[in-house]
Design an enzyme around this catalytic site. Structure first.
Site, mmCIF file in Angstrom:
data_model
loop_
_atom_site.group_PDB
_atom_site.id
_atom_site.type_symbol
_atom_site.label_atom_id
_atom_site.label_comp_id
_atom_site.label_asym_id
_atom_site.label_seq_id
_atom_site.Cartn_x
_atom_site.Cartn_y
_atom_site.Cartn_z
ATOM 1 N N HIS A 1 63.082 94.771 -40.012
ATOM 2 C CA HIS A 1 61.719 94.744 -40.468
ATOM 3 C C HIS A 1 60.958 96.152 -40.072
ATOM 4 O O HIS A 1 59.888 96.702 -40.733
ATOM 5 C CB HIS A 1 60.906 93.739 -40.044
ATOM 6 C CG HIS A 1 61.071 92.365 -40.423
ATOM 7 N ND1 HIS A 1 62.130 91.461 -40.187
ATOM 8 C CD2 HIS A 1 60.245 91.794 -41.669
ATOM 9 C CE1 HIS A 1 61.771 90.213 -41.226
ATOM 10 N NE2 HIS A 1 61.015 90.556 -41.832
ATOM 11 N N GLY A 2 61.518 96.774 -39.062
ATOM 12 C CA GLY A 2 60.988 98.072 -38.655
ATOM 13 C C GLY A 2 61.671 98.705 -37.674
ATOM 14 O O GLY A 2 62.325 98.019 -36.761
#
Length: 351
Positions: A279-280
């Site tokens: 996601h990041g």
């Protein structure tokens, strides 16, 4: 990137997406003979990628299209254990690592200061997607009606809900957290939980509706996850395509549930750590992934003690509320850097 940064780049709510690419491509796709339809998708898909990739990442982003061209040509030379195949895989992984994780690793080096090296910058299975591309679309009128309706639903989620909640979620920064009455902090976090769901599921609705204009039925990606009664069911209904990918390509290769109990719990946590980094690229996403890994491991341990779930209405309601609270308790780590998220919880819990 945090989801707030990614959302700023979403292109499904721009006029360019609809009037330069989607509508002309879908119209031509409908009237073209079967043999020309793949070329219509390639032409408009390539133009779409170049147009928006250049706007987001400059020539380096647009140059990623070369991976597709490389694979189209060189893949004809692939054989088992082929060096050409390994070269294609390595170049893809290297580019992904540079664009997605450069800021993460350089940020670790310049942890206490400004990072001088910082850049500004629905998983679909090919084996499931290819037959739908080759199949002759049936029921064009129904596809267009359902596709347009689904796109409109996604736009309403985006503009009428997610964007309005920005007035609350913008306060999730160090300065506002420090000066705010701490009783308002849970509402800011809750607003973010609703915002990310409507933003992300709205984005998926638009993608599903867009595919439907071409007669392609894309699997659902969200199935009312906030109404589920445990964290396992939540993840089975949230970002479904990613969850299935993680199961097939991370959890099962690690041994899945066929290993010893300690290994099973370790596998669950490892999968969610991978999910966090997917996601990041940031320590906050590592903590967010760890939080969900512990929740899933805890749920599995509870199911070992109580194999049969109670169906009493009050127990079901309580479990749904508890799941909703626990999921939303993790969003501060997702939407803020680690130091700000820690500050948020320090103010929330200790004043």
């Amino acid at each position: 990137m945090a989801w707030a940064e990614i959302a700023a780049y979403l292109i499904f709510n721009t006029f360019s997406y609809y009037f330069l690419f989607l509508v002309p491509a879908a119209a031509l796709f409908r009237v073209a003979p079967q043999r020309l339809r793949p070329w219509i998708i390639v032409l408009f898909g390539g133009g779409f990628f170049l147009y928006f990739a250049y706007g987001m990442a400059g020539w380096w982003g647009a140059a990623c299209l070369l991976i597709f061209l490389w694979e189209s040509v060189i893949s004809r030379l692939y054989r088992p254990s082929s060096r050409w195949c390994m070269l294609g895989i390595i170049q893809s992984v290297v580019l992904l690592g540079i664009f997605k994780y450069w800021n993460f690793f350089t940020g670790l080096i310049f942890h206490h200061g400004v990072n001088p090296l910082r850049w500004q910058g629905p998983i679909k299975r090919y084996q499931d997607f290819l037959p739908k591309l080759r199949a002759e679309p049936m029921g064009w009128d129904g596809d267009w009606e359902r596709g347009i309706t689904r796109i409109l639903v996604g736009l309403v989620k985006k503009f009428a809900v997610a964007d309005l909640l920005t007035a609350w979620t913008d306060h999730l920064n160090a300065h506002d957290i420090l000066v705010a009455d701490r009783r308002i902090l849970p509402f800011w976090a809750l607003a973010y939980g609703i915002k990310i769901y409507t933003d992300f599921s709205g984005y998926s609705d638009i993608a599903i509706g867009s595919a439907r204009l071409f007669g392609i039925r894309v699997p659902e990606n969200f199935d009312w996850p906030y109404g589920r009664r445990n964290i396992q069911r939540f993840w089975q209904c949230w970002h479904i395509s990613l969850t299935r990918w993680l199961m097939d390509y991370v959890y099962i290769p690690l041994g899945g549930s066929r290993v010893s109990k300690p290994r099973i719990y370790a596998n669950i946590i490892a999968v969610m750590l991978v999910s966090g980094l997917w996601h990041g690229a940031g320590l906050n996403f590592v903590v967010w992934g760890l939080w969900h890994g512990l929740l899933l491991a805890g749920h599995r341990f509870w199911r070992q003690l109580r194999p049969v779930a109670s169906n009493q209405p009050q127990v079901v309601l309580l479990s749904r509320v508890l799941t909703f609270v626990l999921v939303n308790a993790g969003w501060p780590f997702f939407c803020m850097d680690l130091h700000t998220a820690i500050l948020f919880y320090r103010r929330l819990l200790a004043g």
